[in-house]
Design a protein around this motif. Structure first.
Motif, short mmCIF file in Angstrom:
data_model
loop_
_atom_site.label_atom_id
_atom_site.label_comp_id
_atom_site.label_asym_id
_atom_site.label_seq_id
_atom_site.Cartn_x
_atom_site.Cartn_y
_atom_site.Cartn_z
N LEU A 91 -1.99 35.54 -7.25
CA LEU A 91 -2.89 36.01 -6.21
C LEU A 91 -4.25 36.33 -6.83
N GLU A 92 -5.31 36.29 -6.01
CA GLU A 92 -6.63 36.67 -6.52
C GLU A 92 -6.58 38.09 -7.07
N ARG A 93 -5.75 38.90 -6.43
CA ARG A 93 -5.57 40.30 -6.85
C ARG A 93 -4.18 40.70 -6.37
N PRO A 94 -3.39 41.40 -7.23
CA PRO A 94 -2.02 41.75 -6.83
C PRO A 94 -2.00 42.61 -5.56
N VAL A 95 -0.97 42.44 -4.77
CA VAL A 95 -0.82 43.16 -3.51
C VAL A 95 0.38 44.09 -3.62
N LYS A 96 0.15 45.36 -3.44
CA LYS A 96 1.25 46.34 -3.50
C LYS A 96 1.35 47.13 -2.21
N ILE A 97 2.55 47.60 -1.93
CA ILE A 97 2.74 48.51 -0.80
C ILE A 97 3.61 49.66 -1.26
N SER A 98 3.49 50.82 -0.59
CA SER A 98 4.33 51.97 -0.93
C SER A 98 5.70 51.87 -0.29
N ARG A 99 5.75 51.26 0.90
CA ARG A 99 7.01 51.17 1.65
C ARG A 99 6.85 50.12 2.73
N PRO A 100 7.95 49.49 3.16
CA PRO A 100 7.87 48.55 4.27
C PRO A 100 7.33 49.24 5.52
N ASP A 101 6.60 48.53 6.32
CA ASP A 101 5.98 49.12 7.52
C ASP A 101 5.71 48.01 8.53
N PRO A 102 6.76 47.56 9.23
CA PRO A 102 6.59 46.43 10.17
C PRO A 102 5.56 46.72 11.26
N ALA A 103 5.40 47.99 11.64
CA ALA A 103 4.43 48.31 12.69
C ALA A 103 3.01 47.99 12.22
N PHE A 104 2.74 48.23 10.94
CA PHE A 104 1.41 47.88 10.45
C PHE A 104 1.30 46.38 10.18
N ALA A 105 2.39 45.77 9.78
CA ALA A 105 2.39 44.31 9.60
C ALA A 105 1.92 43.62 10.88
N LYS A 106 2.43 44.11 12.01
CA LYS A 106 2.07 43.56 13.32
C LYS A 106 0.55 43.62 13.57
N LEU A 107 -0.10 44.65 12.99
CA LEU A 107 -1.55 44.80 13.20
C LEU A 107 -2.34 43.99 12.19
N VAL A 108 -1.95 44.09 10.92
CA VAL A 108 -2.76 43.47 9.87
C VAL A 108 -2.67 41.95 9.93
N ILE A 109 -1.67 41.42 10.64
CA ILE A 109 -1.56 39.97 10.74
C ILE A 109 -2.80 39.37 11.41
N THR A 110 -3.55 40.20 12.13
CA THR A 110 -4.78 39.66 12.73
C THR A 110 -5.75 39.14 11.67
N GLN A 111 -5.66 39.65 10.45
CA GLN A 111 -6.53 39.11 9.39
C GLN A 111 -5.96 37.83 8.79
N TYR A 112 -4.78 37.46 9.21
CA TYR A 112 -4.20 36.17 8.81
C TYR A 112 -4.56 35.12 9.86
#
Lengths: 197, 197, 197, 197, 197, 197
Positions: free
Chosen positions: F8-29
């Protein structure tokens, strides 16, 4: 609310019917960078603008774009006046006759119906004004392409008037952007936005 | 062309912010049977109407629907006033915050952007008026559904006013249909159309 | 469920291949006011109709529209039979050859794919029947436009048959609307709806 | 043409209303890989198939998918039976109530209306059968996801039946692909296509 | 991440400008079965593949499709080089000039903008590979149609190269499907899926 | 053409799974102002830019946006890792599970599939750069909204990095606009366009 005044912002004349050009110029009615896109973009963004002056400008320009939309509608309608089914088909616009006859419709030059996906409102005044400045450039450029595509001096005259108005709107949005940036005290960079925590 | 008058057709009040209802009522802003659909449908159909009276009615109602669109915009904007990101998300409208913050957008209650595919113009006055009568019924029904979905008496009051206007428009289009049918001398059946050769 | 019967509702004949007209008439296959729109609109609305008679009518007409869809498919297929790539391009339908060759597809006359945005179901029987009456008028008008666009007497004959069926459906939906209004005891106005609390 | 028979292909039962699951399962009605996609894909491709056997299979399966579409409609309608506005909203389906009440509509689980962009017809029998085999896999997988999302044994039973039918259709399209490849004498590679000049 | 290398995967030559063919071949840029569809379909599906080999194949092919997309872009751009507004209009592509001048855009041969509705990702490796195999067939067939529509030997040469690559990709996805099925120990049928409880 | 580099251009980390936020951030995909919009907008516009430097910038930024798209994909995939059907439904993302399980898809936060209608290319370098500057502002603002919607410091860190890149791109497009304007000798107004005859 709006009051209708029964006259065009500027009279629309044509030298002769020209359904082939009507098929192209309709993109400024219902295409991605046309007058409907402009009007709905600005009227919709008013609510999240931070100053009364900015709200007033968006209302003002959005309302004028409604008038331009009406001018384009009048232009398209005149360009197909008297055209019979065979004329429409010869002009490559048989699909228009089949689906709408002489009725207008909100499409681009390929017959793709208008979609709100063409426009944006992010609720951030700096961003929304940048969107609008780009929009005026896109409308301006489309008018230039259309001017290249017609030989009718009357039609060129109408298109040049509308072209000129886009240039003016672009400048007014630029001034508004300066005002809004000045108004917002949170400016970290020249374009006025800050890093979220 | 249109002149903007800086007041709503009727003041819009709410008892309290309610982003969950804002998410639903926005369908009357940018959904299939909302005020944008109504306004654009009528203003677009004017050109192919056969009588000045019919043209005037479409202009008149189309212009009033612009004012209703503005009332719904004001309503949505008030319903989310002061709502922070967590309030929006709790109301099931996190997508709105992510994409528009407090800015409005032309979508239905599911976030689907408005499309001109929702409306029609066939260029036949009988048909286009039938389309409009159906449209008013659809708008009327949507208001009934929305009235069922809120308990706020102020919001209900606004929705009932708009409901009432749809009923009036339906009746005016019905009268116009009668006028137009009378005007057209080619009536073979009660709905005024004839067999093509 | 449906049982397929291996014959068209009415035979479809043409005098000669005509890809240019195929490009136009396909709007009655996959365009806004075509047979697919009709069929799916009615079959979908059955569930929320209040009387068995109304449900039966929607099933009946929706099923007949499937048969009309098949007639239009047969017509389009015959009109392009034997056309080679150059014939298709000369007819302005090179895009069809590039993307589908002689295969059919659900588009309007401009190549815009069919969308459920063209149709409506509000779950209110009065409203949904008004939608259907308008739909039949739109289909009827589109057939009139298409009859104007062809000189082939065989093709005209098929289109006139389908035109006639739309007129009959319009009348049957009108009668159904009367029945349903009578059935609903809550009539405050002639169109049978009441003010919500 | 089709004859309607007044019974479902298989009875549909539920243990209890469940609007939250109705919101999800509707994707098999009007979503990308649902029964409408299946039916329209197959019925449309019949015309360009090279053998009567292949045409008959597409008609056969396309007609059965209409029956499945009707089963899903019945299922959705039962799952929301008796649900009032607040029940619908609590189930996250307030948008359905606002726009359709208890009427059905052709959308996916997010409320996106059905589009013919979901399906394909290239007019090449090998390719179109590959499209159909992939389509059956997609429908099969969606049923698996839906089975995971409900605890109602009656609903699971209906979904498993439909799942099973997709598996059978997949196998029948595979056999048909073999037949068609054998039929076509131009096979250069195992999938039956040749280099154009 | 990707590194750009400033050369096409294979040089693109034309014998002469041909805007009429540019209008058709653009479907492999932004149409349903074009290179953008291919690339985005594969790059998106990587995440849910069960083996590193499958992930690598999707990355590999998805990246090559980006290069094909660039070849088609170069081809379209050359085919319209030097074409003035009248040339574009004579070629039936006036809409392109009006809306984009010589700029490219992601549409099919009718001007319909690209939509993610054309592609699928079910998150099931068997299904997603079946989708991809069908996709390669559709791309392969579209190239065959396009080869039929041009007489330019240089253009045919480029299209045949791309055609050949689709055949290779189809075979590689077929091999990958075998690997993945072998990898998955839950095989009840030859296509590797099982009945959900 | 592009070479894939397996990091990846820069590593991607998360503290914990969070499907509710996944649903929102997918707009940047796959949403209107996400990384796919950015990448396709720039890579497509390269052809009509007047200088090598401008072409190179568009290639450069367009390629980096592909890498950002991949970072968002990795982020979404991690945020739903291990989430079972009930977790997805509880997060308001049952529609994702029904239609895609853990597979990704190109949609906004409401599930609306990506459309090329979100982006523009007018073939005029001044206009297209204005479009791009507005696009960077829209992406920047969307990241700000998303940062407001999550409490996870790792996720915020990734989003801030991407936010920062948008700011840099905005500035680079601004510099490019100056260069291009200087390059074009036809400047009548400050934004470099002239009146067509």
């Amino acid at each position: 609310m709006w009051i209708y005044e029964k006259s065009l912002e500027r009279p629309v004349k044509i030298s002769r019917p020209d359904p082939a050009f009507a098929k192209l110029v309709i993109t400024q009615y219902g295409g991605p960078d046309g007058e409907l896109s402009a009007s709905l973009r600005y009227l919709n963004q008013r609510y999240s603008m931070p100053t009364d002056k900015a709200k007033a400008l968006l209302t003002d320009v959005g309302t004028e774009e409604l008038a331009h939309m009406e001018m384009i509608a009048a232009l398209v309608y005149k360009l197909i006046e008297g055209a019979d089914p065979k004329d429409m088909e010869a002009a490559g616009w048989g699909g228009q006759y089949a689906q709408h006859n002489h009725g207008l419709f909100w499409t681009d030059a390929n017959g793709v119906p208008w979609s709100a996906k063409y426009i944006a409102c992010l609720g951030d005044p700096i961003t929304d004004l940048a969107e609008n400045m780009a929009a005026e450039q896109k409308a301006r450029t489309t008018y230039e392409h259309l001017i290249d595509l017609t030989d009718d001096p009357c039609v060129k005259d109408t298109l040049r008037f509308l072209w000129q108005r886009e240039v003016v709107h672009f400048q007014r949005f630029g001034e508004c952007l300066n005002d809004v940036q000045e108004h917002m005290s949170k400016m970290n960079t020249w374009c006025g936005y800050e890093m979220r925590k």
